[in-house]
Every structure is written in C-alpha cells, then in structure tokens.
Design an enzyme around this catalytic site. Structure first.
Site, PDB file in Angstrom:
ATOM      1  N   SER A  27       0.827  -1.196   0.000  1.00 47.76           N
ATOM      2  CA  SER A  27       0.000   0.000   0.000  1.00 47.76           C
ATOM      3  C   SER A  27       0.863   1.247   0.000  1.00 47.76           C
ATOM      4  O   SER A  27       2.018   1.228   0.450  1.00 47.76           O
ATOM      5  CB  SER A  27      -0.894   0.019   1.251  1.00 47.76           C
ATOM      6  OG  SER A  27      -1.520   1.277   1.439  1.00 47.76           O
ATOM      7  N   TYR A  66      -2.268  -1.114  10.303  1.00 46.89           N
ATOM      8  CA  TYR A  66      -2.380  -1.438   8.877  1.00 46.89           C
ATOM      9  C   TYR A  66      -1.115  -1.022   8.127  1.00 46.89           C
ATOM     10  O   TYR A  66      -0.545  -1.814   7.364  1.00 46.89           O
ATOM     11  CB  TYR A  66      -3.603  -0.727   8.296  1.00 46.89           C
ATOM     12  CG  TYR A  66      -3.780  -0.876   6.800  1.00 46.89           C
ATOM     13  CD1 TYR A  66      -4.379  -2.002   6.263  1.00 46.89           C
ATOM     14  CD2 TYR A  66      -3.370   0.132   5.923  1.00 46.89           C
ATOM     15  CE1 TYR A  66      -4.564  -2.136   4.892  1.00 46.89           C
ATOM     16  CE2 TYR A  66      -3.545   0.017   4.565  1.00 46.89           C
ATOM     17  CZ  TYR A  66      -4.147  -1.124   4.052  1.00 46.89           C
ATOM     18  OH  TYR A  66      -4.317  -1.239   2.700  1.00 46.89           O
TER      19      TYR A  66
END
Length: 285
Positions: free
Chosen positions: A177, A190
C-alpha cells in the site's frame, strides 16, 4: 458535489464489506481492456478475490486465459458473482471461504487446486483489513494482532503452502500500500503490516531468484473497494481520493493490469519490485 467530494456519502457496518451495497459500483474491468492471452492455461490463486482489487485481478486473469481460485472470508454473494463472471468467460473458478492465516485451511486450498487443475502458477496475496484509530493508545492488542494475522501472517501461510508446487517461471504478487511509504496517522497497525509486506516481497524475491520464481508487489493508493465504506465514516468516504494529484479515487480496473503484467512473461526480468498505482503521488520507493 463540492470540489472535495468524490463519492456519495455512505457507510457499511461490517468488514470486509459488500460490493453490492456500494454506490456507485466499483469498476472491475472496463470495456477498453484488450486481452492477449498472456496467462493462457495458467492457474492462479487470489486472496480477497471476491470483491474490490481481488475481484478485478481475478477477472483480468480469467480474461487472459487463467483458471482462478478465489480465497475469501465470508462475503459469499460477492464471491459467487465473481465466480459467475469468470465462468461466463469460459474459465474455471473455485471458491474457498475461510481464514488464510490458518495453515490447514491453506493446505486444503492448495490440495483442491492441484486436484482440479494439476498445477499452480501464480499466487496473489491480496486480502487485508484495516481499522482506523486516532491514537496508538486506542489500538487494542487484539486489533493489532488481528490486523497482522490477516495482512501478513496469512501471506506467510499461503505462500508456504503454495511454494513447493511452483516451478520456474511462476510468480508471487503481494498487495502492499501507499501507506507503507507515506504512513497514515490513523492506520498505524495497517501501515505497519504493509511495510512488512514490502520487506517480505523484497526478501522473498532474493530467496527465490535461484529457483526462477519472481516475487513482486503492487502498492495501491486510494482505490474504490468495499473496504473503504466499511472502514471510514460516510463523511470521509465522500472525500475519498480527493487528496491525490488526480483528485479522485482509482477504480479496481485501473489497478488489475499491473497484476497481469507481473503475472505474465512480460515481466520476466522483474523481481523484488513494487508498482505504485496511486493517482500520481510520488513516493520515491
């Protein structure tokens, strides 16, 4: 819409979220995509393949000639819709609902794929979850461990199960990401898992180079998937992607071709790399 509003305000109460409840519907594959049979006869496993980026990857792989196994948690309707679309393309599709961080579950996925298709060629580790918190103190040990279990432990378990059955020329593709490179003030756990995925990708690529197996990753920016309305408030969803240079969120159909490239022989000299599909944000990573 205001200048900052990119989507209708909306929220879903449960993760990983349902694609059927999203407005507008995400675009999984667009009418302009021209397949070239780049994955003809190959077999791919895609985690989180029921919806979002995973669905788009599965559909693009099928369009390119691959049979696809989809691993997902519990969104059965989304998974069945993806399977139906793959079958409509004339390709095979198997569905596996369960916890990809469970070693025995992963072994069952691999065994069933081999029984059905006699080979494995591509693994896409894409499943993930996220739970924003304003402060580190607000993150419970349970949340921290669960996020790591879903996002990186599952990647370890399924890769380990698949690896003995991959031959030279096979490809492993992990979803990291933009948060691994920019950070995110409210997605501490995350973002940490995505940093781990990036390092896992680079290290595994070095480890497997001598076996002719390539390992790469894709780092999406803000992409319109079910994880977004099931993660953020309706107000934040309404402005999702507005801070990118392009001023909008991306569609899953705009990310999936990067996975096709990394799965195919077109990328035969590419390993240990990350492709950034993020609407123009420069991260120098």
């Amino acid at each position: 819409m205001s200048d900052e509003q990119t989507l209708p305000a909306q929220h879903q109460t449960e993760q990983p979220g349902s694609e059927t409840q999203m407005q507008p519907q995400p675009e999984s594959i667009n009418e302009y995509y021209q397949a070239a049979r780049k994955l003809e006869g190959l077999v791919a496993i895609v985690t989180g393949g029921d919806s979002g980026i995973g669905r788009a990857v599965a559909l693009h792989f099928a369009r390119e000639g691959a049979n696809v196994a989809i691993v997902y948690l519990d969104e059965h309707d989304d998974a069945a819709a993806t399977r139906d679309q793959i079958h409509a393309m004339g390709r095979g599709c198997l569905l596996f609902a369960g916890d990809a961080a469970d070693k025995d579950f992963c072994k069952g996925v691999v065994d069933n794929c081999l029984a059905e298709w006699k080979r494995l060629d591509v693994l896409v580790n894409n499943a993930g979850e996220q739970h924003p918190q304003d402060n580190l103190e607000d993150i419970s040990e349970e949340q921290w461990e669960q996020t790591f279990r879903t996002n990186i432990f599952a990647m370890f378990q399924l890769t380990k199960a698949v690896l003995p059955h991959l031959n030279a020329g096979a490809s492993i593709i992990n979803t990291t990401s933009i948060t691994a490179y920019k950070g995110n003030a409210t997605l501490l756990d995350y973002s940490s898992t995505k940093g781990a995925i990036t390092s896992f990708t680079r290290s595994l690529a070095l480890n497997l180079a001598k076996r002719g197996i390539r390992v790469n990753a894709v780092a999406p920016g803000p992409i319109w998937t079910p994880l977004i309305p099931s993660t953020f408030t309706a107000e934040k969803v309404a402005q999702f992607g507005s801070n990118t240079p392009m001023g909008r969120p991306g569609q899953p159909s705009e990310v999936a071709p990067a996975y096709v490239y990394l799965a195919s022989a077109d990328s035969s000299y590419v390993s240990g790399q990350v492709i950034h599909v993020n609407g123009g944000t420069v991260v120098n990573g």
